[in-house]
Design an enzyme around this catalytic site. Sequence first.
Site, PDB file in Angstrom:
ATOM      1  N   ASP A   1      -7.405  -3.474   7.816  1.00  0.00           N
ATOM      2  CA  ASP A   1      -6.705  -4.560   7.109  1.00  0.00           C
ATOM      3  C   ASP A   1      -6.214  -5.646   8.057  1.00  0.00           C
ATOM      4  OD1 ASP A   1      -5.191  -2.333   4.606  1.00  0.00           O
ATOM      5  OD2 ASP A   1      -7.223  -3.107   4.860  1.00  0.00           O
TER       6      ASP A   1
ATOM      7  N   ILE B   1     -14.993   0.921   8.686  1.00  0.00           N
ATOM      8  CA  ILE B   1     -14.480   1.531   7.456  1.00  0.00           C
ATOM      9  C   ILE B   1     -15.219   1.016   6.216  1.00  0.00           C
ATOM     10  CG2 ILE B   1     -12.407   1.968   6.070  1.00  0.00           C
ATOM     11  CD1 ILE B   1     -11.948   3.086   8.792  1.00  0.00           C
TER      12      ILE B   1
ATOM     13  N   VAL C   1     -15.269   6.737  -5.585  1.00  0.00           N
ATOM     14  CA  VAL C   1     -14.124   7.662  -5.661  1.00  0.00           C
ATOM     15  C   VAL C   1     -14.614   9.109  -5.747  1.00  0.00           C
ATOM     16  CG1 VAL C   1     -12.450   6.008  -6.587  1.00  0.00           C
ATOM     17  CG2 VAL C   1     -13.948   7.258  -8.173  1.00  0.00           C
ATOM     18  N   ASP C   2     -15.794   9.359  -5.168  1.00  0.00           N
ATOM     19  CA  ASP C   2     -16.368  10.715  -5.244  1.00  0.00           C
ATOM     20  C   ASP C   2     -15.452  11.755  -4.594  1.00  0.00           C
ATOM     21  OD1 ASP C   2     -18.524  10.622  -2.317  1.00  0.00           O
ATOM     22  OD2 ASP C   2     -16.874   9.304  -2.871  1.00  0.00           O
ATOM     23  N   LEU C   3     -14.754  11.395  -3.501  1.00  0.00           N
ATOM     24  CA  LEU C   3     -13.880  12.368  -2.839  1.00  0.00           C
ATOM     25  C   LEU C   3     -12.668  12.699  -3.725  1.00  0.00           C
ATOM     26  CD1 LEU C   3     -13.894  10.823   0.758  1.00  0.00           C
ATOM     27  CD2 LEU C   3     -15.187  12.814  -0.038  1.00  0.00           C
TER      28      LEU C   3
ATOM     29  N   ARG D   1     -16.932   1.240  -2.347  1.00  0.00           N
ATOM     30  CA  ARG D   1     -15.665   1.991  -2.531  1.00  0.00           C
ATOM     31  C   ARG D   1     -15.750   3.038  -3.633  1.00  0.00           C
ATOM     32  NH1 ARG D   1     -10.757  -2.186  -1.936  1.00  0.00           N
ATOM     33  NH2 ARG D   1      -9.673  -0.299  -1.291  1.00  0.00           N
TER      34      ARG D   1
ATOM     35  N   ARG E   1      -2.178 -11.237  -4.674  1.00  0.00           N
ATOM     36  CA  ARG E   1      -2.161  -9.832  -5.084  1.00  0.00           C
ATOM     37  C   ARG E   1      -1.276  -8.996  -4.155  1.00  0.00           C
ATOM     38  NH1 ARG E   1      -7.014  -7.493  -3.935  1.00  0.00           N
ATOM     39  NH2 ARG E   1      -5.683  -5.645  -4.170  1.00  0.00           N
TER      40      ARG E   1
ATOM     41  N   ASN F   1       0.802  -1.220   0.000  1.00  0.00           N
ATOM     42  CA  ASN F   1       0.000   0.000   0.000  1.00  0.00           C
ATOM     43  C   ASN F   1       0.837   1.273   0.000  1.00  0.00           C
ATOM     44  OD1 ASN F   1      -2.172  -1.608  -0.150  1.00  0.00           O
ATOM     45  ND2 ASN F   1      -2.829  -1.362   1.976  1.00  0.00           N
TER      46      ASN F   1
HETATM   47  C1  EPZ Z   1      -6.642   1.964   1.213  1.00  0.00           C
HETATM   48  O1  EPZ Z   1      -7.789   1.802   0.376  1.00  0.00           O
HETATM   49  C2  EPZ Z   1      -5.948   0.597   1.207  1.00  0.00           C
HETATM   50  N1  EPZ Z   1      -5.604   0.230  -0.151  1.00  0.00           N
HETATM   51  C3  EPZ Z   1      -6.896  -0.451   1.789  1.00  0.00           C
HETATM   52  O2  EPZ Z   1      -6.192  -1.691   1.868  1.00  0.00           O
HETATM   53  C4  EPZ Z   1      -7.281  -0.041   3.193  1.00  0.00           C
HETATM   54  O3  EPZ Z   1      -8.211  -0.951   3.699  1.00  0.00           O
HETATM   55  C5  EPZ Z   1      -7.904   1.371   3.172  1.00  0.00           C
HETATM   56  O4  EPZ Z   1      -7.011   2.306   2.559  1.00  0.00           O
HETATM   57  C6  EPZ Z   1      -8.234   1.879   4.569  1.00  0.00           C
HETATM   58  O5  EPZ Z   1      -7.119   1.857   5.376  1.00  0.00           O
HETATM   59  C7  EPZ Z   1      -4.451   0.697  -0.668  1.00  0.00           C
HETATM   60  O6  EPZ Z   1      -3.714   1.444  -0.068  1.00  0.00           O
HETATM   61  C8  EPZ Z   1      -4.103   0.266  -2.053  1.00  0.00           C
HETATM   62  P1  EPZ Z   1     -10.121   4.741   1.670  1.00  0.00           P
HETATM   63  P2  EPZ Z   1      -8.618   3.087  -0.123  1.00  0.00           P
HETATM   64  O7  EPZ Z   1     -10.239   5.669   0.513  1.00  0.00           O
HETATM   65  O8  EPZ Z   1      -7.691   4.197  -0.355  1.00  0.00           O
HETATM   66  C9  EPZ Z   1     -14.832   5.622   1.570  1.00  0.00           C
HETATM   67  C10 EPZ Z   1      -5.763  -3.960   1.486  1.00  0.00           C
HETATM   68  O9  EPZ Z   1      -6.288  -4.988   1.947  1.00  0.00           O
HETATM   69  N2  EPZ Z   1     -14.560   6.504   0.414  1.00  0.00           N
HETATM   70  O10 EPZ Z   1      -9.384   5.200   2.862  1.00  0.00           O
HETATM   71  O11 EPZ Z   1      -9.493   2.651  -1.221  1.00  0.00           O
HETATM   72  C11 EPZ Z   1     -14.615   4.147   1.236  1.00  0.00           C
HETATM   73  O12 EPZ Z   1     -15.721   3.579   0.593  1.00  0.00           O
HETATM   74  C12 EPZ Z   1      -6.650  -2.774   1.063  1.00  0.00           C
HETATM   75  O13 EPZ Z   1      -4.556  -3.808   1.333  1.00  0.00           O
HETATM   76  C13 EPZ Z   1     -15.596   7.251  -0.133  1.00  0.00           C
HETATM   77  O14 EPZ Z   1     -16.744   7.190   0.336  1.00  0.00           O
HETATM   78  O15 EPZ Z   1      -9.509   3.352   1.186  1.00  0.00           O
HETATM   79  C14 EPZ Z   1     -14.342   3.544   2.594  1.00  0.00           C
HETATM   80  O16 EPZ Z   1     -15.547   3.243   3.225  1.00  0.00           O
HETATM   81  C15 EPZ Z   1      -8.107  -3.076   1.182  1.00  0.00           C
HETATM   82  N3  EPZ Z   1     -15.316   8.049  -1.193  1.00  0.00           N
HETATM   83  C16 EPZ Z   1     -13.613   4.673   3.315  1.00  0.00           C
HETATM   84  O17 EPZ Z   1     -13.888   5.877   2.603  1.00  0.00           O
HETATM   85  C17 EPZ Z   1     -14.055   8.156  -1.742  1.00  0.00           C
HETATM   86  O18 EPZ Z   1     -13.850   8.892  -2.721  1.00  0.00           O
HETATM   87  C18 EPZ Z   1     -12.095   4.495   3.395  1.00  0.00           C
HETATM   88  O19 EPZ Z   1     -11.595   4.282   2.097  1.00  0.00           O
HETATM   89  C19 EPZ Z   1     -13.016   7.390  -1.178  1.00  0.00           C
HETATM   90  C20 EPZ Z   1     -13.285   6.575  -0.090  1.00  0.00           C
END
Ligand code: EPZ
Length: 437
Positions: free
Chosen positions: A305, A327, A123-125, A121, A397, A23
């Site tokens: 995680d 989360i 990507v709106d943010l 998940r 992966r 990550n």
């Molecule tokens: C990162 O994912 C990690 N992936 C994830 O690890 C990890 O679980 C996650 O961060 C939380 O720590 C990588 O680094 C590649 P987020 P990411 O954006 O960036 C919501 C693993 O097993 N959200 O922090 O996708 C989202 O739906 C993986 O290695 C929005 O609503 O996580 C979630 O509920 C799995 N809109 C929360 O925020 C957005 O635009 C946190 O997601 C973005 C996120």
Amino acid sequence: MSRIWVKGGRRLQGEVTVQGSKNAVLPILSAAVLNPGITELEGVPDIADVRVGIEILRSLGAEIEWQGHRLSIDGRGIRPEPVPEELGERMRSSVLFLGPLLARFGEASVCRPGGCAIGKRPVDLHLEGLRQLGAKFDLSEERIHGRAAELKTVQIRLRLPSVGATQQLVMAACGVTGMVTLSGCAREPEVEALCCFLEAVGVAQIRGAGTSRIRILGGGCCRSTRFFVPGDRIAAGTYLAAAAGTGGTLNVQGISPWQLKRTLQLFRRMGCRIQTGEDFIRISGRAREAVPYLATAPYPGFPTDMQSAFLTLAAAAEGKSVLEETIFESRLSLAEELNRMGAGILVCGRRAEIPGGARLHGASVRGSDLRSTSALARAALMAEGESRVEGWEHAERGYESFTEILSELGGMIRKETEKEENSKVLKNETEEPKVLL
Ligand code: EPZ
């Protein structure tokens, strides 16, 4: 499709040097787009997601040399080509190429990541923040096309401390000649690693990495760079949990203990002995105590995680534990598979009630995502008898040589050959079910 065979009942003993962080390296691969010079990375894990990231860089025109854990990326030939569907669909983090391409070229086209086993998940943010920076988007079901004549100095407040959105906006802000301020940021060590990389490349000066407020002064002069990918804190936690589940003793090298503070507190609370040094963690003893209540949270809280690791340990620990996943909305499907091994976990929405005291037994189970699949392998090492874990491609992966490492530590675990996959039935599944009269 791949699967592994496991026979439980052995304590894991020994030492492992942890792989480079998945990550941390994935966003750094996309950030390499910002460097029109040479980026040299050390400690790059040989995992499926990295291979996809490298193929995407190649498709954008980068020259790549990869030997062992050393990766050289020549960014001179990079062009804002569309990220190919067959690659983008295989890795959600491919969306992180958006910010760097917009920052360097003012245009980008990437795959729109769909949901996965652990949640919708969105990507709106990411898009909201990039729009505030001045980008415009054409969105379709599959793709995000972005354009930015000029990225501008702004203050952006993130509604959620999203790791991906924070990384995306920090990289895009490198294309702004002036100060960008982000607040409500994720504080994960992987965000900090990315900021260190961007400073090393010279593309920006960054203040506040690792805090909830990050300021980026972009428009810097890039230089060829050599960067060491930090150890993978989740992989380290995974190996520690494997030892804790089998009552073994393990020394994990190449990891900073402060990155796993909450996880180490949990192991201690469950009855394990933990010793740490600057870059190692040593665990001994079985995780036998229940934890009345545990909730996942953004860093520095308990990492989502590591949640599957806790679920597996709590199943065999004495007494009842409760876990809340805050989360991701559907990250407890592992419980169903653990229940095939006798765990007896009750899931209600994002909450799991784990009765504890289970004597796990071998079974055929299936993983649905990276962390749950590795958790099933660990549960199988804790269980009596043989197990088969399907869906092993999920684990590949993110984990390098996972079965080989656990086998070196004394575990009876290996990948099944195709021939085996078609033939063998598990020993503990041969007996006809006894009809209780
Ligand atoms: C990162 O994912 C990690 N992936 C994830 O690890 C990890 O679980 C996650 O961060 C939380 O720590 C990588 O680094 C590649 P987020 P990411 O954006 O960036 C919501 C693993 O097993 N959200 O922090 O996708 C989202 O739906 C993986 O290695 C929005 O609503 O996580 C979630 O509920 C799995 N809109 C929360 O925020 C957005 O635009 C946190 O997601 C973005 C996120």
